[in-house]
Design a protein around this motif. Structure first.
Motif, short mmCIF file in Angstrom:
data_model
loop_
_atom_site.label_atom_id
_atom_site.label_comp_id
_atom_site.label_asym_id
_atom_site.label_seq_id
_atom_site.Cartn_x
_atom_site.Cartn_y
_atom_site.Cartn_z
N ASP A 17 -8.57 -0.06 21.99
CA ASP A 17 -9.56 0.32 23.00
C ASP A 17 -10.94 0.59 22.39
N GLY A 18 -11.12 0.22 21.09
CA GLY A 18 -12.43 0.28 20.46
C GLY A 18 -12.79 1.58 19.79
N ARG A 19 -11.87 2.51 19.68
CA ARG A 19 -12.17 3.80 19.04
C ARG A 19 -11.91 3.73 17.53
N THR A 20 -12.65 4.54 16.78
CA THR A 20 -12.43 4.66 15.34
C THR A 20 -11.15 5.45 15.12
N PHE A 21 -10.27 4.91 14.29
CA PHE A 21 -9.00 5.57 14.01
C PHE A 21 -9.22 6.75 13.08
N ARG A 22 -8.54 7.82 13.34
CA ARG A 22 -8.58 9.04 12.53
C ARG A 22 -7.20 9.37 12.03
N PRO A 23 -7.04 10.01 10.88
CA PRO A 23 -8.07 10.63 10.06
C PRO A 23 -8.89 9.59 9.29
N SER A 24 -10.01 10.03 8.77
CA SER A 24 -10.93 9.08 8.13
C SER A 24 -10.37 8.48 6.84
N ASP A 25 -9.37 9.10 6.24
CA ASP A 25 -8.79 8.56 5.01
C ASP A 25 -7.47 7.83 5.25
N TRP A 26 -7.26 7.35 6.48
CA TRP A 26 -5.99 6.70 6.82
C TRP A 26 -5.70 5.49 5.93
N ALA A 27 -6.73 4.71 5.59
CA ALA A 27 -6.53 3.49 4.80
C ALA A 27 -6.06 3.83 3.39
N GLU A 28 -6.66 4.84 2.79
CA GLU A 28 -6.25 5.25 1.45
C GLU A 28 -4.84 5.82 1.46
N ARG A 29 -4.49 6.56 2.50
CA ARG A 29 -3.14 7.12 2.62
C ARG A 29 -2.09 6.02 2.76
N LEU A 30 -2.37 5.05 3.63
CA LEU A 30 -1.41 3.96 3.85
C LEU A 30 -1.25 3.13 2.58
N ALA A 31 -2.36 2.76 1.95
CA ALA A 31 -2.29 1.99 0.71
C ALA A 31 -1.62 2.80 -0.40
N GLY A 32 -1.86 4.08 -0.43
CA GLY A 32 -1.22 4.94 -1.43
C GLY A 32 0.28 4.98 -1.26
N ALA A 33 0.75 4.99 -0.02
CA ALA A 33 2.19 4.99 0.24
C ALA A 33 2.85 3.69 -0.22
N MET A 34 2.07 2.61 -0.29
CA MET A 34 2.60 1.31 -0.71
C MET A 34 2.32 1.02 -2.18
N SER A 35 1.75 1.97 -2.91
CA SER A 35 1.30 1.72 -4.28
C SER A 35 2.40 1.36 -5.26
N CYS A 36 3.63 1.72 -4.98
CA CYS A 36 4.72 1.41 -5.92
C CYS A 36 5.21 -0.03 -5.81
N PHE A 37 4.80 -0.76 -4.80
CA PHE A 37 5.24 -2.15 -4.64
C PHE A 37 4.26 -3.07 -5.36
N ARG A 38 4.66 -3.48 -6.57
CA ARG A 38 3.80 -4.26 -7.45
C ARG A 38 4.52 -5.52 -7.92
N PRO A 39 3.77 -6.49 -8.41
CA PRO A 39 4.40 -7.73 -8.88
C PRO A 39 5.47 -7.49 -9.95
N ASP A 40 5.23 -6.55 -10.85
CA ASP A 40 6.20 -6.28 -11.92
C ASP A 40 7.06 -5.06 -11.64
N GLY A 41 7.05 -4.57 -10.41
CA GLY A 41 7.84 -3.39 -10.07
C GLY A 41 7.12 -2.11 -10.45
N VAL A 42 7.82 -1.00 -10.32
CA VAL A 42 7.25 0.31 -10.60
C VAL A 42 7.30 0.57 -12.10
N LYS A 43 6.19 1.01 -12.64
CA LYS A 43 6.14 1.40 -14.05
C LYS A 43 6.17 2.92 -14.11
#
Length: 108
Positions: A17-43
């Motif tokens: 509906d065109g609104r800015t999604f909150r919280p403002s750090d949602w992108a960093e949080r989501l990417a942080g939750a996925m940080s362990c999925f890497r080409p060579d696995g978790v180090k």
């Protein structure tokens, strides 16, 4: 012949509906939750580092916070892929499949 470039899903921090999604750090949080999925696995241990997975990275595109999710995440961990896509759907975020093109070299 070259291998086709993997597609990506661009999840934008704008709701349907065109609104800015909150919280403002949602992108960093989501990417942080996925940080362990890497080409060579978790180090772990001394060689481990803090950073985002190349399969799920936060970016600002045209002033809009986004998360770019590489379709290779689906191959590495289908449940992680489902989590990210369902996050976008559940929060009614705009998203689209695309391919991020590399930056052109600077002109001399």
């Amino acid at each position: 012949m070259t291998e086709p470039t993997a597609r990506q899903v661009f999840i934008q921090g704008i709701t349907q509906d065109g609104r800015t999604f909150r919280p403002s750090d949602w992108a960093e949080r989501l990417a942080g939750a996925m940080s362990c999925f890497r080409p060579d696995g978790v180090k772990t241990g001394i060689g481990a580092f803090i950073g985002y997975s190349p399969y799920c990275v936060p970016r600002v595109i045209n002033g809009v916070k986004c998360v770019i999710v590489n379709e290779k995440l689906r191959e590495v961990e289908p449940m992680a892929w489902d989590f990210v896509i369902n996050f976008a759907r559940d929060n009614k975020l705009q998203f689209a499949e695309a391919c991020l093109l590399p930056e052109p070299p600077p002109a001399n």
